[in-house]
Write a protein that holds these residues in place. Structure first.
Motif, PDB file in Angstrom:
ATOM      1  N   GLU A 268      29.877  36.239  35.637  1.00  0.00           N
ATOM      2  CA  GLU A 268      28.909  36.752  36.606  1.00  0.00           C
ATOM      3  C   GLU A 268      28.599  35.707  37.676  1.00  0.00           C
ATOM      4  OE1 GLU A 268      24.234  38.230  36.585  1.00  0.00           O
ATOM      5  OE2 GLU A 268      25.376  38.159  34.718  1.00  0.00           O
ATOM      6  N   ILE A 269      28.449  34.452  37.261  1.00  0.00           N
ATOM      7  CA  ILE A 269      28.166  33.370  38.219  1.00  0.00           C
ATOM      8  C   ILE A 269      29.325  33.199  39.188  1.00  0.00           C
ATOM      9  CG2 ILE A 269      27.867  30.864  38.419  1.00  0.00           C
ATOM     10  CD1 ILE A 269      26.299  31.005  35.760  1.00  0.00           C
ATOM     11  N   LEU A 270      30.558  33.225  38.677  1.00  0.00           N
ATOM     12  CA  LEU A 270      31.725  33.045  39.543  1.00  0.00           C
ATOM     13  C   LEU A 270      31.854  34.188  40.543  1.00  0.00           C
ATOM     14  CD1 LEU A 270      34.362  31.763  36.947  1.00  0.00           C
ATOM     15  CD2 LEU A 270      33.059  30.416  38.599  1.00  0.00           C
ATOM     16  N   ASP A 271      31.657  35.416  40.082  1.00  0.00           N
ATOM     17  CA  ASP A 271      31.729  36.558  40.990  1.00  0.00           C
ATOM     18  C   ASP A 271      30.644  36.483  42.065  1.00  0.00           C
ATOM     19  OD1 ASP A 271      33.953  37.916  40.059  1.00  0.00           O
ATOM     20  OD2 ASP A 271      32.833  39.004  38.530  1.00  0.00           O
ATOM     21  N   THR A 272      29.440  36.107  41.655  1.00  0.00           N
ATOM     22  CA  THR A 272      28.335  36.001  42.608  1.00  0.00           C
ATOM     23  C   THR A 272      28.596  34.894  43.622  1.00  0.00           C
ATOM     24  OG1 THR A 272      26.794  36.773  40.905  1.00  0.00           O
ATOM     25  CG2 THR A 272      25.840  35.679  42.819  1.00  0.00           C
ATOM     26  N   THR A 273      29.126  33.767  43.141  1.00  0.00           N
ATOM     27  CA  THR A 273      29.451  32.661  44.039  1.00  0.00           C
ATOM     28  C   THR A 273      30.526  33.064  45.039  1.00  0.00           C
ATOM     29  OG1 THR A 273      28.919  31.078  42.282  1.00  0.00           O
ATOM     30  CG2 THR A 273      30.196  30.244  44.145  1.00  0.00           C
ATOM     31  N   ALA A 274      31.515  33.836  44.581  1.00  0.00           N
ATOM     32  CA  ALA A 274      32.578  34.298  45.476  1.00  0.00           C
ATOM     33  C   ALA A 274      32.001  35.164  46.600  1.00  0.00           C
ATOM     34  CB  ALA A 274      33.624  35.072  44.688  1.00  0.00           C
ATOM     35  N   ASP A 285      37.160  30.130  53.596  1.00  0.00           N
ATOM     36  CA  ASP A 285      36.105  30.668  52.740  1.00  0.00           C
ATOM     37  C   ASP A 285      36.588  31.905  51.988  1.00  0.00           C
ATOM     38  OD1 ASP A 285      34.255  28.715  53.611  1.00  0.00           O
ATOM     39  OD2 ASP A 285      33.906  29.881  55.425  1.00  0.00           O
ATOM     40  N   HIS A 286      37.332  32.776  52.667  1.00  0.00           N
ATOM     41  CA  HIS A 286      37.897  33.947  51.996  1.00  0.00           C
ATOM     42  C   HIS A 286      38.881  33.520  50.901  1.00  0.00           C
ATOM     43  CE1 HIS A 286      36.111  36.989  54.560  1.00  0.00           C
ATOM     44  NE2 HIS A 286      36.454  36.275  55.621  1.00  0.00           N
ATOM     45  N   ARG A 287      39.626  32.443  51.183  1.00  0.00           N
ATOM     46  CA  ARG A 287      40.599  31.954  50.209  1.00  0.00           C
ATOM     47  C   ARG A 287      39.886  31.422  48.966  1.00  0.00           C
ATOM     48  NH1 ARG A 287      43.467  29.422  53.706  1.00  0.00           N
ATOM     49  NH2 ARG A 287      42.639  27.338  53.364  1.00  0.00           N
ATOM     50  N   TYR A 288      38.820  30.657  49.164  1.00  0.00           N
ATOM     51  CA  TYR A 288      38.053  30.165  48.017  1.00  0.00           C
ATOM     52  C   TYR A 288      37.441  31.319  47.230  1.00  0.00           C
ATOM     53  CZ  TYR A 288      38.250  25.204  49.277  1.00  0.00           C
ATOM     54  OH  TYR A 288      38.664  23.918  49.544  1.00  0.00           O
ATOM     55  N   ALA A 289      36.917  32.319  47.945  1.00  0.00           N
ATOM     56  CA  ALA A 289      36.300  33.463  47.268  1.00  0.00           C
ATOM     57  C   ALA A 289      37.331  34.215  46.429  1.00  0.00           C
ATOM     58  CB  ALA A 289      35.661  34.396  48.297  1.00  0.00           C
ATOM     59  N   ASP A 290      38.521  34.424  46.984  1.00  0.00           N
ATOM     60  CA  ASP A 290      39.571  35.112  46.233  1.00  0.00           C
ATOM     61  C   ASP A 290      39.955  34.326  44.983  1.00  0.00           C
ATOM     62  OD1 ASP A 290      39.605  37.146  48.072  1.00  0.00           O
ATOM     63  OD2 ASP A 290      41.337  36.380  49.185  1.00  0.00           O
ATOM     64  N   ARG A 291      40.017  33.000  45.130  1.00  0.00           N
ATOM     65  CA  ARG A 291      40.383  32.160  43.987  1.00  0.00           C
ATOM     66  C   ARG A 291      39.314  32.236  42.896  1.00  0.00           C
ATOM     67  NH1 ARG A 291      44.145  30.831  40.716  1.00  0.00           N
ATOM     68  NH2 ARG A 291      43.880  28.774  39.755  1.00  0.00           N
ATOM     69  N   LEU A 292      38.049  32.217  43.304  1.00  0.00           N
ATOM     70  CA  LEU A 292      36.967  32.327  42.332  1.00  0.00           C
ATOM     71  C   LEU A 292      37.022  33.660  41.589  1.00  0.00           C
ATOM     72  CD1 LEU A 292      33.950  30.797  44.303  1.00  0.00           C
ATOM     73  CD2 LEU A 292      34.885  29.940  42.157  1.00  0.00           C
ATOM     74  N   ILE A 295      39.818  33.515  39.021  1.00  0.00           N
ATOM     75  CA  ILE A 295      39.420  32.739  37.847  1.00  0.00           C
ATOM     76  C   ILE A 295      38.465  33.559  36.979  1.00  0.00           C
ATOM     77  CG2 ILE A 295      38.131  30.697  37.083  1.00  0.00           C
ATOM     78  CD1 ILE A 295      39.214  29.251  39.577  1.00  0.00           C
ATOM     79  N   ALA A 296      37.520  34.269  37.622  1.00  0.00           N
ATOM     80  CA  ALA A 296      36.576  35.098  36.880  1.00  0.00           C
ATOM     81  C   ALA A 296      37.306  36.198  36.120  1.00  0.00           C
ATOM     82  CB  ALA A 296      35.546  35.699  37.828  1.00  0.00           C
ATOM     83  N   ALA A 378      21.017  45.688  31.867  1.00  0.00           N
ATOM     84  CA  ALA A 378      22.030  44.742  31.418  1.00  0.00           C
ATOM     85  C   ALA A 378      23.150  44.668  32.422  1.00  0.00           C
ATOM     86  CB  ALA A 378      22.574  45.182  30.057  1.00  0.00           C
ATOM     87  N   PRO A 379      23.600  43.468  32.766  1.00  0.00           N
ATOM     88  CA  PRO A 379      24.680  43.332  33.756  1.00  0.00           C
ATOM     89  C   PRO A 379      25.988  43.821  33.193  1.00  0.00           C
ATOM     90  CG  PRO A 379      24.194  41.219  32.765  1.00  0.00           C
ATOM     91  CD  PRO A 379      23.177  42.192  32.246  1.00  0.00           C
ATOM     92  N   GLY A 380      26.805  44.288  34.032  1.00  0.00           N
ATOM     93  CA  GLY A 380      28.146  44.710  33.617  1.00  0.00           C
ATOM     94  C   GLY A 380      29.129  44.453  34.708  1.00  0.00           C
ATOM     95  N   ARG A 381      30.404  44.459  34.354  1.00  0.00           N
ATOM     96  CA  ARG A 381      31.430  44.211  35.367  1.00  0.00           C
ATOM     97  C   ARG A 381      31.971  45.522  35.882  1.00  0.00           C
ATOM     98  NH1 ARG A 381      33.833  39.959  36.482  1.00  0.00           N
ATOM     99  NH2 ARG A 381      35.884  40.890  36.600  1.00  0.00           N
TER     100      ARG A 381
END
Length: 381
Positions: A268-274, A285-292, A295-296, A378-381
């Motif tokens: 959840e943290i990685l997706d939110t950070t992206a 920035d888009h490249r970093y977001a895609d990478r995050l 990884i998530a 509750a959070p979900g993906r």
């Protein structure tokens, strides 16, 4: 608190602020008494962990005897019956732990004889010492000075990392920490350096710092709060000490629980950070977001696999081999389990009163229940 032989130096270099971590070197171990018996390479590492060692004659060759803090003794021995055919470099080793007083102990830690569990390692001394170190760690024996110094340097680096410093390496390969390259405002630098100074001081490190780098008007931070990493580290300790699969499962459950387990929260943290990072709008920035996000996604798939493995371990439900379990420990939840697990295992205050209806609710009552329930948050993906 950390030993006072670790020094953290905070200094200004042009417009940059750097932090250097250094520790006093450990004196070499004195293995003179063992040279005649060629066992200095065994006694030196043990003495560096604070153990008293002697070299004594066994049945057919010399052995190493080390006293442990719990009153037991560690015996490191080359083959005795029959004796080693290569006394200069024994073809195998045996390590045992003994205590004759109550509670008596006899434990085989390592055996690389031809019919032993570690036979594939033969006379390898590094493998022998690695097995000994692992067991000494489990028994709570102090680490050797080199291990302790490295751990203190890592701990200082962790404090600097949390304070906002960035790790770096000189051209000569020497590690250090620095403030973020875009942080050039002196007032902002003073605030961050002061925060790092206070945190390091609370942890017990020695400090050298130019007073001009500190913000005198900032209140001194004296409180020490356990960080999340340390709290998660207790799960590893509980698994290491587990005597039953249920205890290991309790710790793994905190990682793998669906929805609010540690791994799902990290995803959840990685997706939110992206999503947040992508808001800067540049190509990088888009490249970093895609990478995050990638990884998530990988971590999420690993979480599913780990959840299944945790279920397999739970189904096994058995005592850990060769580790005694006191019967009284079965009367309550493990102290190493999380509060959530302990609460789940604790007896209900309304024990004996069934609140579950014997029959399924009627259609009208089910509608009433559903209409009055709050939506899940509750959070979900």
């Amino acid at each position: 608190m950390h030993a006072d032989n670790t020094l953290v130096t905070l200094e200004q270099e042009g417009s940059r602020v750097l932090a250097w971590i250094s520790a006093s070197p450990s004196p070499p171990a004195d293995d003179t008494a063992e040279r005649d018996h060629r066992y200095g390479y065994l006694t030196a590492p043990l003495r560096q962990r604070g153990l008293e060692c002697t070299v004594e004659y066994g049945l057919s060759d010399y052995i190493v005897h080390a006293e442990l803090p719990d009153g037991s003794a560690l015996i490191i021995s080359p083959p005795q019956e029959p004796p080693s055919e290569h006394p200069e470099s024994p073809e195998s080793w045996m390590v045992t732990r003994h205590r004759s007083t109550e509670p008596a102990v006899y434990e085989l830690i390592y055996d690389s004889a031809l019919d032993g569990p570690h036979a594939r390692h033969g006379g390898s001394v590094p493998t022998l010492l690695a097995a000994v170190d692992m067991r000494l760690d489990q028994l709570g024996v102090s680490p050797r000075r080199e291990q302790k110094r490295a751990a203190e340097e890592r701990a200082a680096g962790s404090v600097l990392h949390r304070a906002g410093f960035v790790p770096a390496v000189t051209f000569g390969g020497e590690p250090y920490y620095r403030l973020p390259s875009a942080m050039t405002d002196p007032a902002e630098q003073r605030l961050l350096v002061t925060r790092a100074f206070d945190l390091l001081q609370v942890e017990g490190f020695r400090l050298a710092c130019d007073p001009a780098l500190l913000e005198p008007g900032l209140p001194l931070r004296r409180a020490h709060a356990t960080n999340l990493g340390d709290r998660l580290g207790r799960l590893a300790q509980s698994i290491q000490a587990a005597t039953h699969t249920s205890e290991a499962v309790a710790a793994l459950s905190e990682l793998t629980a669906p929805g609010d387990g540690v791994l799902q929260r990290v995803v959840e943290i990685l997706d939110t950070t992206a999503d947040w990072w992508e808001g800067f709008g540049d190509t990088a920035d888009h490249r970093y977001a895609d990478r995050l996000r990638l990884i998530a996604e990988d971590l999420d798939s690993y979480a599913v696999e780990l959840r299944a493995m945790r279920g397999d371990l739970a189904d096994r439900h058995t005592a850990y081999p060769r580790r005694a379990r006191v019967q009284t420990e079965r009367t309550g939840p493990s102290s190493s389990a999380s509060p959530r697990v302990n609460a789940a295992l604790a007896p209900s205050p309304s024990a004996g009163q069934r609140t579950v209806p014997v029959r399924p609710p009627t259609e009208s009552s089910a509608q009433t229940v559903l209409s009055s329930a709050r939506p899940s948050s509750a959070p979900g993906r």
